[in-house]
Design a protein around this motif. Structure first.
Motif, mmCIF file in Angstrom:
data_model
loop_
_atom_site.group_PDB
_atom_site.id
_atom_site.type_symbol
_atom_site.label_atom_id
_atom_site.label_comp_id
_atom_site.label_asym_id
_atom_site.label_seq_id
_atom_site.Cartn_x
_atom_site.Cartn_y
_atom_site.Cartn_z
ATOM 1 N N LYS A 72 116.068 62.467 39.328
ATOM 2 C CA LYS A 72 115.188 62.532 38.153
ATOM 3 C C LYS A 72 115.283 63.883 37.461
ATOM 4 N N GLN A 73 115.326 64.932 38.276
ATOM 5 C CA GLN A 73 115.432 66.273 37.707
ATOM 6 C C GLN A 73 116.754 66.427 36.943
ATOM 7 N N ASP A 74 117.827 65.922 37.514
ATOM 8 C CA ASP A 74 119.138 65.998 36.850
ATOM 9 C C ASP A 74 119.094 65.283 35.499
ATOM 10 N N ILE A 75 118.445 64.122 35.484
ATOM 11 C CA ILE A 75 118.355 63.355 34.241
ATOM 12 C C ILE A 75 117.503 64.095 33.210
ATOM 13 N N ARG A 76 116.400 64.663 33.668
ATOM 14 C CA ARG A 76 115.554 65.428 32.738
ATOM 15 C C ARG A 76 116.339 66.578 32.121
ATOM 16 N N GLU A 77 117.133 67.239 32.956
ATOM 17 C CA GLU A 77 117.935 68.360 32.452
ATOM 18 C C GLU A 77 118.984 67.888 31.457
ATOM 19 N N LEU A 78 119.579 66.732 31.744
ATOM 20 C CA LEU A 78 120.554 66.177 30.796
ATOM 21 C C LEU A 78 119.882 65.934 29.448
ATOM 22 N N LEU A 79 118.730 65.276 29.475
ATOM 23 C CA LEU A 79 118.028 64.945 28.231
ATOM 24 C C LEU A 79 117.657 66.211 27.467
ATOM 25 N N ALA A 80 117.206 67.227 28.210
ATOM 26 C CA ALA A 80 116.802 68.474 27.565
ATOM 27 C C ALA A 80 117.997 69.200 26.943
ATOM 28 N N SER A 81 119.191 68.914 27.453
ATOM 29 C CA SER A 81 120.377 69.633 26.968
ATOM 30 C C SER A 81 121.013 68.956 25.753
ATOM 31 N N LEU A 82 120.519 67.773 25.408
ATOM 32 C CA LEU A 82 121.094 67.044 24.265
ATOM 33 C C LEU A 82 120.240 67.287 23.017
ATOM 34 N N PRO A 83 120.846 67.195 21.820
ATOM 35 C CA PRO A 83 120.054 67.341 20.602
ATOM 36 C C PRO A 83 118.920 66.312 20.594
ATOM 37 N N GLU A 84 117.744 66.762 20.203
ATOM 38 C CA GLU A 84 116.556 65.917 20.316
ATOM 39 C C GLU A 84 116.644 64.671 19.442
ATOM 40 N N ASN A 85 116.257 63.545 19.991
ATOM 41 C CA ASN A 85 116.194 62.276 19.246
ATOM 42 C C ASN A 85 117.460 61.948 18.473
ATOM 43 N N TYR A 86 118.580 62.219 19.022
ATOM 44 C CA TYR A 86 119.800 61.888 18.287
ATOM 45 C C TYR A 86 120.603 60.797 18.995
ATOM 46 N N PHE A 87 121.023 61.110 20.185
ATOM 47 C CA PHE A 87 121.792 60.123 20.947
ATOM 48 C C PHE A 87 120.852 59.284 21.801
ATOM 49 N N SER A 88 121.365 58.126 22.172
ATOM 50 C CA SER A 88 120.583 57.307 23.085
ATOM 51 C C SER A 88 121.418 57.139 24.349
ATOM 52 N N VAL A 89 120.840 57.535 25.457
ATOM 53 C CA VAL A 89 121.603 57.564 26.709
ATOM 54 C C VAL A 89 121.538 56.204 27.416
ATOM 55 N N VAL A 90 122.701 55.728 27.797
ATOM 56 C CA VAL A 90 122.793 54.481 28.566
ATOM 57 C C VAL A 90 123.467 54.807 29.898
#
Ligand code: C2E
Ligand code: MG
Ligand code: MG
Ligand code: MG
Length: 283
Positions: free
Chosen positions: A130-148
């Motif tokens: 979960k922490q790894d995923i949170r870090e991934l999300l935080a490292s991407l431009p906000e509200n731009y890509f949608s992760v699958v």
């Protein structure tokens, strides 16, 4: 004599152990040093809408250029890494590579583009997931890509845990794709029990299109079923126009494969964006 024999035995066992250790440790050390030496890189394979062939997403695929062995395919080094308990650091490294590319990707990919990321089962069940995923999300431009996240059927052995995890992921705005559908077992049961978003039809099924006079009744049935379950379908390994047309006519939503595009480096993806004719010659 007994003492001498004991000492000899000890020495021999020691040597044997050291020998086995080096053999067994090597791949692991190689992967860690390859991370540090930046031998891994990522390629992006476009996933397009079947209706108009516009890009809807990219699947992120990892590559390893080994200085001696050359290009090692992911099928080999991923299972290597899994066996060495190194899938977590490797995937964290993958996340970092994606984050590094993200600003450039944002310039050429439309908002809402899906980033398909393969997750191995060991990581799914790792403590840091979960922490790894949170870090991934935080490292991407906000509200731009949608992760699958792309997972395979064999990943969902612990049903209760998987259901909870998928709920959590959905809460984080992440979607889930079942990858290589049709290659595992008990697949149909999974479809009903888990809240999945995408189903990626394995290229084994897609290959068969056009090879037989009557196309696979199994594929037909799978497509009927997925539509009834409201799953969005992606066909993998689309290599011919004939396959693309068949899949589109049978209601498959997205296409991925060499006929659309090979996996591209970031540089190639930028070039393809600027000069589509050069890259998408096949269609
Ligand atoms: P996958 O997730 O099913 O990825 C699709 C594979 O099919 C890719 O192979 C892609 O290059 C290949 N492919 C795409 N279109 C075609 C086509 O038209 N024809 C044919 N013959 N092949 C096509 P690749 O990149 O060698 O990856 C193999 C597998 O390794 C992936 O299968 C995935 O399970 C795994 N993998 C790759 N990157 C990662 C990663 O970063 N993490 C994890 N955990 N697994 C990864
Ligand atoms: Mg995949
Ligand atoms: Mg796949
Ligand atoms: Mg596959």
């Amino acid at each position: 004599y007994a003492l001498l024999l004991g000492a000899m035995c000890g020495l021999l066992t020691g040597i044997l152990c050291a020998y086995v250790m080096t053999i067994r440790m090597r791949p692991g050390r190689e992967i860690l040093s390859a991370i540090n030496r930046e031998q891994f890189y990522v390629v992006y394979q476009p996933v397009v809408h079947a209706s108009d062939l516009h890009i809807g997403g990219v699947e992120v695929l990892m590559r390893w250029t080994h200085p001696v062995a050359g290009n090692i395919p992911p099928d080999a080094f991923i299972s290597f890494a899994e066996g060495q308990n190194l899938i977590v650091p490797l995937t964290r490294h993958l996340f970092a590579l994606i984050a590094k590319d993200a600003p450039a990707l944002q310039k050429i990919l439309p908002p809402g583009t899906k980033l398909g990321i393969n997750i191995s089962p060991n990581h799914l069940h790792a403590e840091s997931f979960k922490q790894d995923i949170r870090e991934l999300l935080a490292s991407l431009p906000e509200n731009y890509f949608s992760v699958v996240l792309e997972v395979t059927e064999r990943d969902m052995l612990n049903e209760k845990q998987a259901i909870k995890l998928f709920e959590w992921l959905h809460g984080e705005g992440i979607e889930i794709a079942i990858d290589d559908f049709g290659t595992g077992h008990s697949a149909l049961i999974y479809l009903e029990r888990f809240t999945l978003d995408y189903l990626k039809i394995d290229r084994g099924f897609v290959n068969a299109i056009g090879m037989e006079t009557v196309t696979s009744p199994v594929l037909d049935t799978v497509l009927t079923l997925t539509h009834r379950l409201n799953l969005v379908t992606v066909a993998e390994g689309v290599e011919t126009q004939e396959q693309a047309a068949w899949l589109r006519d049978h209601g498959v939503d997205f296409l991925q494969g060499y006929w659309i595009s090979r996996p591209l480096t970031l540089t190639q993806l930028v070039e393809a964006h600027n000069e589509p004719a050069k890259y998408f010659t096949s269609r």
